[in-house]
Design a protein around this motif. Structure first.
Motif, PDB file in Angstrom:
ATOM      1  N   GLU A  37     -31.058 -13.773  45.944  1.00 15.92           N
ATOM      2  CA  GLU A  37     -30.682 -12.466  45.390  1.00 15.92           C
ATOM      3  C   GLU A  37     -29.831 -12.611  44.137  1.00 15.92           C
ATOM      4  OE1 GLU A  37     -28.799  -9.627  47.907  1.00 15.92           O
ATOM      5  OE2 GLU A  37     -30.655  -9.115  48.919  1.00 15.92           O
ATOM      6  N   LYS A  38     -28.881 -13.538  44.162  1.00 13.79           N
ATOM      7  CA  LYS A  38     -28.018 -13.732  42.993  1.00 13.79           C
ATOM      8  C   LYS A  38     -28.812 -14.292  41.815  1.00 13.79           C
ATOM      9  CE  LYS A  38     -23.642 -14.036  45.347  1.00 13.79           C
ATOM     10  NZ  LYS A  38     -22.434 -14.781  45.610  1.00 13.79           N
ATOM     11  N   MET A  39     -29.760 -15.161  42.113  1.00 17.33           N
ATOM     12  CA  MET A  39     -30.609 -15.730  41.075  1.00 17.33           C
ATOM     13  C   MET A  39     -31.438 -14.624  40.422  1.00 17.33           C
ATOM     14  SD  MET A  39     -33.213 -18.873  41.642  1.00 17.33           S
ATOM     15  CE  MET A  39     -34.713 -19.012  40.744  1.00 17.33           C
ATOM     16  N   GLU A  40     -32.017 -13.757  41.233  1.00 13.00           N
ATOM     17  CA  GLU A  40     -32.830 -12.664  40.704  1.00 13.00           C
ATOM     18  C   GLU A  40     -31.974 -11.657  39.936  1.00 13.00           C
ATOM     19  OE1 GLU A  40     -34.879 -11.348  44.208  1.00 13.00           O
ATOM     20  OE2 GLU A  40     -36.366 -12.942  44.049  1.00 13.00           O
ATOM     21  N   ALA A  41     -30.785 -11.352  40.435  1.00 13.09           N
ATOM     22  CA  ALA A  41     -29.891 -10.414  39.752  1.00 13.09           C
ATOM     23  C   ALA A  41     -29.455 -10.976  38.397  1.00 13.09           C
ATOM     24  CB  ALA A  41     -28.670 -10.112  40.618  1.00 13.09           C
ATOM     25  N   TYR A  42     -29.125 -12.256  38.350  1.00 13.59           N
ATOM     26  CA  TYR A  42     -28.716 -12.879  37.093  1.00 13.59           C
ATOM     27  C   TYR A  42     -29.857 -12.841  36.084  1.00 13.59           C
ATOM     28  CZ  TYR A  42     -27.334 -16.294  33.628  1.00 13.59           C
ATOM     29  OH  TYR A  42     -27.044 -16.897  32.439  1.00 13.59           O
ATOM     30  N   THR A  43     -31.066 -13.141  36.544  1.00  9.51           N
ATOM     31  CA  THR A  43     -32.241 -13.139  35.668  1.00  9.51           C
ATOM     32  C   THR A  43     -32.435 -11.755  35.056  1.00  9.51           C
ATOM     33  OG1 THR A  43     -33.266 -14.821  37.053  1.00  9.51           O
ATOM     34  CG2 THR A  43     -34.711 -13.642  35.573  1.00  9.51           C
ATOM     35  N   LYS A  44     -32.355 -10.733  35.882  1.00 13.80           N
ATOM     36  CA  LYS A  44     -32.550  -9.360  35.415  1.00 13.80           C
ATOM     37  C   LYS A  44     -31.427  -8.931  34.473  1.00 13.80           C
ATOM     38  CE  LYS A  44     -33.877  -4.878  37.192  1.00 13.80           C
ATOM     39  NZ  LYS A  44     -34.195  -4.100  38.376  1.00 13.80           N
ATOM     40  N   TYR A  64     -38.121 -29.763  44.595  1.00 14.58           N
ATOM     41  CA  TYR A  64     -38.453 -28.409  45.029  1.00 14.58           C
ATOM     42  C   TYR A  64     -38.150 -27.465  43.878  1.00 14.58           C
ATOM     43  CZ  TYR A  64     -38.594 -30.067  49.851  1.00 14.58           C
ATOM     44  OH  TYR A  64     -38.910 -30.742  51.003  1.00 14.58           O
ATOM     45  N   PHE A  65     -39.023 -26.494  43.630  1.00 15.08           N
ATOM     46  CA  PHE A  65     -38.821 -25.508  42.577  1.00 15.08           C
ATOM     47  C   PHE A  65     -38.718 -24.113  43.170  1.00 15.08           C
ATOM     48  CE2 PHE A  65     -40.828 -28.944  40.269  1.00 15.08           C
ATOM     49  CZ  PHE A  65     -40.134 -28.955  39.080  1.00 15.08           C
ATOM     50  N   TYR A  66     -37.736 -23.344  42.690  1.00 12.82           N
ATOM     51  CA  TYR A  66     -37.585 -21.940  43.038  1.00 12.82           C
ATOM     52  C   TYR A  66     -37.427 -21.206  41.727  1.00 12.82           C
ATOM     53  CZ  TYR A  66     -36.855 -24.233  47.386  1.00 12.82           C
ATOM     54  OH  TYR A  66     -37.028 -25.048  48.470  1.00 12.82           O
ATOM     55  N   ILE A  67     -38.222 -20.161  41.513  1.00 13.19           N
ATOM     56  CA  ILE A  67     -38.249 -19.499  40.210  1.00 13.19           C
ATOM     57  C   ILE A  67     -38.036 -17.998  40.358  1.00 13.19           C
ATOM     58  CG2 ILE A  67     -39.670 -21.277  39.148  1.00 13.19           C
ATOM     59  CD1 ILE A  67     -42.106 -19.537  39.529  1.00 13.19           C
ATOM     60  N   SER A  68     -37.516 -17.398  39.278  1.00 18.15           N
ATOM     61  CA  SER A  68     -37.252 -15.971  39.244  1.00 18.15           C
ATOM     62  C   SER A  68     -37.464 -15.473  37.820  1.00 18.15           C
ATOM     63  CB  SER A  68     -35.816 -15.703  39.691  1.00 18.15           C
ATOM     64  OG  SER A  68     -35.520 -14.338  39.630  1.00 18.15           O
ATOM     65  N   GLY A  69     -37.713 -14.180  37.682  1.00 12.43           N
ATOM     66  CA  GLY A  69     -37.881 -13.569  36.371  1.00 12.43           C
ATOM     67  C   GLY A  69     -39.286 -13.065  36.159  1.00 12.43           C
ATOM     68  N   PRO A  70     -39.504 -12.350  35.041  1.00  5.95           N
ATOM     69  CA  PRO A  70     -40.818 -11.785  34.765  1.00  5.95           C
ATOM     70  C   PRO A  70     -41.953 -12.805  34.750  1.00  5.95           C
ATOM     71  CG  PRO A  70     -39.199 -10.846  33.278  1.00  5.95           C
ATOM     72  CD  PRO A  70     -38.520 -11.948  34.044  1.00  5.95           C
ATOM     73  N   LEU A  71     -41.685 -14.000  34.289  1.00 10.34           N
ATOM     74  CA  LEU A  71     -42.737 -15.033  34.270  1.00 10.34           C
ATOM     75  C   LEU A  71     -43.000 -15.646  35.645  1.00 10.34           C
ATOM     76  CD1 LEU A  71     -42.161 -17.077  30.986  1.00 10.34           C
ATOM     77  CD2 LEU A  71     -44.091 -15.617  31.553  1.00 10.34           C
TER      78      LEU A  71
END
Length: 107
Positions: A37-44, A64-71
């Motif tokens: 959630e914090k990763m997604e909030a920071y991205t936005k 391991y990869f975890y990704i967030s953001g429009p891409l």
């Protein structure tokens, strides 16, 4: 693969590199935490297109990869269910070129 089962505004994350030892009263004080959630909030909030959290495990010989953001939605096709890439250990020589290639393929 994991499912995040949190209520809205909940505070939960994945701890890694945790040491379970009687010396420590609780294990969570020994390892960093990844919070989706914090990763997604920071991205936005930052307006960035892609946030990549790469956790390299020497013991498992991969990352391991975890990704967030429009891409992130476009790049999900490059990630299997575990988001684990064996034999990817070098950030400079392997991870950055891999992510760059994903972005170029998405565009």
């Amino acid at each position: 693969d994991w499912d995040w089962k949190l209520s809205y505004g909940g505070n939960s994350g994945m701890l890694y590199h945790v040491v379970e030892d009687p010396y420590f009263k609780v294990p969570y004080v020994t390892g960093p935490e990844y919070q989706k959630e914090k990763m997604e909030a920071y991205t936005k909030r930052s307006g960035i297109d892609l946030y990549v959290f790469a956790l390299t495990s020497i013991l498992e010989n991969g990352t391991y990869f975890y990704i967030s953001g429009p891409l992130a939605q476009q790049l999900q096709q490059n990630l299997d269910q575990t988001h684990f890439f064996p034999n990817i250990l070098s950030r400079k020589k392997q991870i950055v070129p891999l992510i760059t290639n994903w972005i170029q393929e998405a565009n």
